[in-house]
Design a protein around this motif. Structure first.
Motif, PDB file in Angstrom:
ATOM      1  N   GLN A   1       0.865  -1.181   0.000  1.00  0.00           N
ATOM      2  CA  GLN A   1       0.000   0.000   0.000  1.00  0.00           C
ATOM      3  C   GLN A   1       0.901   1.231   0.000  1.00  0.00           C
ATOM      4  N   ASP A   2       0.690   2.112  -0.950  1.00  0.00           N
ATOM      5  CA  ASP A   2       1.486   3.341  -1.062  1.00  0.00           C
ATOM      6  C   ASP A   2       2.985   3.051  -1.056  1.00  0.00           C
ATOM      7  N   GLY A   3       3.388   1.987  -1.746  1.00  0.00           N
ATOM      8  CA  GLY A   3       4.798   1.642  -1.854  1.00  0.00           C
ATOM      9  C   GLY A   3       5.393   0.956  -0.638  1.00  0.00           C
TER      10      GLY A   3
ATOM     11  N   LEU B   1      -3.945  -3.609   9.195  1.00  0.00           N
ATOM     12  CA  LEU B   1      -4.658  -2.363   8.902  1.00  0.00           C
ATOM     13  C   LEU B   1      -5.961  -2.223   9.685  1.00  0.00           C
ATOM     14  N   GLY B   2      -6.386  -3.301  10.350  1.00  0.00           N
ATOM     15  CA  GLY B   2      -7.617  -3.247  11.132  1.00  0.00           C
ATOM     16  C   GLY B   2      -8.864  -3.113  10.286  1.00  0.00           C
ATOM     17  N   SER B   3      -8.838  -3.700   9.081  1.00  0.00           N
ATOM     18  CA  SER B   3      -9.981  -3.603   8.179  1.00  0.00           C
ATOM     19  C   SER B   3      -9.969  -4.780   7.215  1.00  0.00           C
ATOM     20  N   ASN B   4     -11.151  -5.230   6.844  1.00  0.00           N
ATOM     21  CA  ASN B   4     -11.238  -6.271   5.825  1.00  0.00           C
ATOM     22  C   ASN B   4     -11.197  -5.683   4.418  1.00  0.00           C
ATOM     23  N   ARG B   5     -11.167  -4.378   4.322  1.00  0.00           N
ATOM     24  CA  ARG B   5     -11.113  -3.687   3.028  1.00  0.00           C
ATOM     25  C   ARG B   5      -9.685  -3.221   2.789  1.00  0.00           C
ATOM     26  N   LEU B   6      -9.116  -3.637   1.671  1.00  0.00           N
ATOM     27  CA  LEU B   6      -7.730  -3.311   1.337  1.00  0.00           C
ATOM     28  C   LEU B   6      -7.657  -2.463   0.066  1.00  0.00           C
ATOM     29  N   GLU B   7      -8.581  -1.492  -0.045  1.00  0.00           N
ATOM     30  CA  GLU B   7      -8.560  -0.590  -1.192  1.00  0.00           C
ATOM     31  C   GLU B   7      -7.221   0.133  -1.240  1.00  0.00           C
ATOM     32  N   GLY B   8      -6.737   0.352  -2.429  1.00  0.00           N
ATOM     33  CA  GLY B   8      -5.462   1.030  -2.601  1.00  0.00           C
ATOM     34  C   GLY B   8      -4.270   0.096  -2.498  1.00  0.00           C
ATOM     35  N   CYS B   9      -4.512  -1.175  -2.264  1.00  0.00           N
ATOM     36  CA  CYS B   9      -3.424  -2.142  -2.129  1.00  0.00           C
ATOM     37  C   CYS B   9      -3.215  -2.921  -3.423  1.00  0.00           C
ATOM     38  N   VAL B  10      -1.994  -3.402  -3.568  1.00  0.00           N
ATOM     39  CA  VAL B  10      -1.609  -4.273  -4.677  1.00  0.00           C
ATOM     40  C   VAL B  10      -1.104  -5.570  -4.076  1.00  0.00           C
ATOM     41  N   MET B  11      -1.477  -6.696  -4.682  1.00  0.00           N
ATOM     42  CA  MET B  11      -0.968  -7.988  -4.255  1.00  0.00           C
ATOM     43  C   MET B  11       0.058  -8.464  -5.284  1.00  0.00           C
ATOM     44  N   TYR B  12       1.295  -8.658  -4.809  1.00  0.00           N
ATOM     45  CA  TYR B  12       2.367  -9.182  -5.651  1.00  0.00           C
ATOM     46  C   TYR B  12       2.574 -10.640  -5.283  1.00  0.00           C
TER      47      TYR B  12
ATOM     48  N   GLY C   1     -11.073  -5.929  -1.942  1.00  0.00           N
ATOM     49  CA  GLY C   1     -11.000  -4.635  -2.627  1.00  0.00           C
ATOM     50  C   GLY C   1      -9.618  -4.296  -3.164  1.00  0.00           C
ATOM     51  N   ILE C   2      -8.744  -5.287  -3.255  1.00  0.00           N
ATOM     52  CA  ILE C   2      -7.407  -5.056  -3.798  1.00  0.00           C
ATOM     53  C   ILE C   2      -7.551  -4.586  -5.242  1.00  0.00           C
ATOM     54  N   GLU C   3      -6.771  -3.585  -5.606  1.00  0.00           N
ATOM     55  CA  GLU C   3      -6.929  -2.954  -6.914  1.00  0.00           C
ATOM     56  C   GLU C   3      -6.168  -3.630  -8.043  1.00  0.00           C
ATOM     57  N   ARG C   4      -5.091  -4.330  -7.701  1.00  0.00           N
ATOM     58  CA  ARG C   4      -4.248  -4.911  -8.746  1.00  0.00           C
ATOM     59  C   ARG C   4      -3.564  -6.162  -8.211  1.00  0.00           C
ATOM     60  N   VAL C   5      -3.472  -7.175  -9.061  1.00  0.00           N
ATOM     61  CA  VAL C   5      -2.746  -8.403  -8.751  1.00  0.00           C
ATOM     62  C   VAL C   5      -1.638  -8.534  -9.786  1.00  0.00           C
ATOM     63  N   VAL C   6      -0.407  -8.718  -9.294  1.00  0.00           N
ATOM     64  CA  VAL C   6       0.757  -8.838 -10.170  1.00  0.00           C
ATOM     65  C   VAL C   6       1.459 -10.146  -9.840  1.00  0.00           C
ATOM     66  N   TYR C   7       1.820 -10.904 -10.859  1.00  0.00           N
ATOM     67  CA  TYR C   7       2.549 -12.152 -10.633  1.00  0.00           C
ATOM     68  C   TYR C   7       3.591 -12.314 -11.720  1.00  0.00           C
ATOM     69  N   THR C   8       4.548 -13.215 -11.474  1.00  0.00           N
ATOM     70  CA  THR C   8       5.605 -13.398 -12.464  1.00  0.00           C
ATOM     71  C   THR C   8       5.580 -14.757 -13.141  1.00  0.00           C
TER      72      THR C   8
ATOM     73  N   PRO D   1     -13.368  -2.195 -11.389  1.00  0.00           N
ATOM     74  CA  PRO D   1     -12.121  -2.477 -12.116  1.00  0.00           C
ATOM     75  C   PRO D   1     -11.052  -3.098 -11.213  1.00  0.00           C
ATOM     76  N   MET D   2     -10.343  -4.054 -11.771  1.00  0.00           N
ATOM     77  CA  MET D   2      -9.208  -4.682 -11.089  1.00  0.00           C
ATOM     78  C   MET D   2      -8.233  -5.094 -12.174  1.00  0.00           C
ATOM     79  N   LYS D   3      -6.981  -4.696 -11.993  1.00  0.00           N
ATOM     80  CA  LYS D   3      -5.958  -5.046 -12.972  1.00  0.00           C
ATOM     81  C   LYS D   3      -5.275  -6.341 -12.581  1.00  0.00           C
ATOM     82  N   VAL D   4      -4.931  -7.136 -13.580  1.00  0.00           N
ATOM     83  CA  VAL D   4      -4.140  -8.350 -13.395  1.00  0.00           C
ATOM     84  C   VAL D   4      -2.980  -8.258 -14.386  1.00  0.00           C
TER      85      VAL D   4
END
Length: 127
Positions: free
Chosen positions: A23-25, A57-68, A85-92, A118-121
């Motif tokens: 979240q936020d880098g 984070l004390g919340s079940n909502r992870l808006e603004g987060c990215v999962m790598y 609520g994760i906004e983007r999922v990135v994998y290799t 919207p959710m980016k993959v």
């Protein structure tokens, strides 16, 4: 992404999977899979990282987060990310061929295109 790969390398193959929630880098959570150690079929790296980030984070909502993820997330981990609520999922690495429990002909990009939000993959090659 390199942090996820590095964390995954701490586990023995073929169970060397890892996921980070950012979240936020800043890394909020970093987890490997715990399926076999915890005897818990839901303790995949992605779900474990989401649980850890939600607690921190004390919340079940992870808006603004990215999962790598070191590897392509399974459908369960992907769906958990959407519910959080994760906004983007990135994998290799693409899904290993030996994972016989996954659905055939189903891609995360297709699933993401059917979401009501919207959710980016993205797959990033580190080769």
């Amino acid at each position: 992404m390199k942090k996820a790969i590095s964390l995954a390398s701490t586990k023995q193959p073929p169970y060397n999977f890892a996921a980070l929630i950012v979240q936020d880098g800043q890394v909020i959570a970093a987890e490997t899979e715990h399926v076999y150690g915890n005897h818990d079929p839901s303790a995949h790296d992605g779900v474990s990282a989401i649980r850890s980030a939600a607690q921190k984070l004390g919340s079940n909502r992870l808006e603004g987060c990215v999962m790598y993820c070191s590897d392509e997330p399974c459908v369960m981990c992907f769906c958990c990310a959407t519910w959080a609520g994760i906004e983007r999922v990135v994998y290799t690495r693409p899904k290993p061929a030996w994972l016989a429990y996954e659905f055939n002909g189903l891609s995360l990009e297709d699933l993401a295109s059917k979401l009501e939000r919207p959710m980016k993959v993205d797959r990033i090659s580190l080769d």
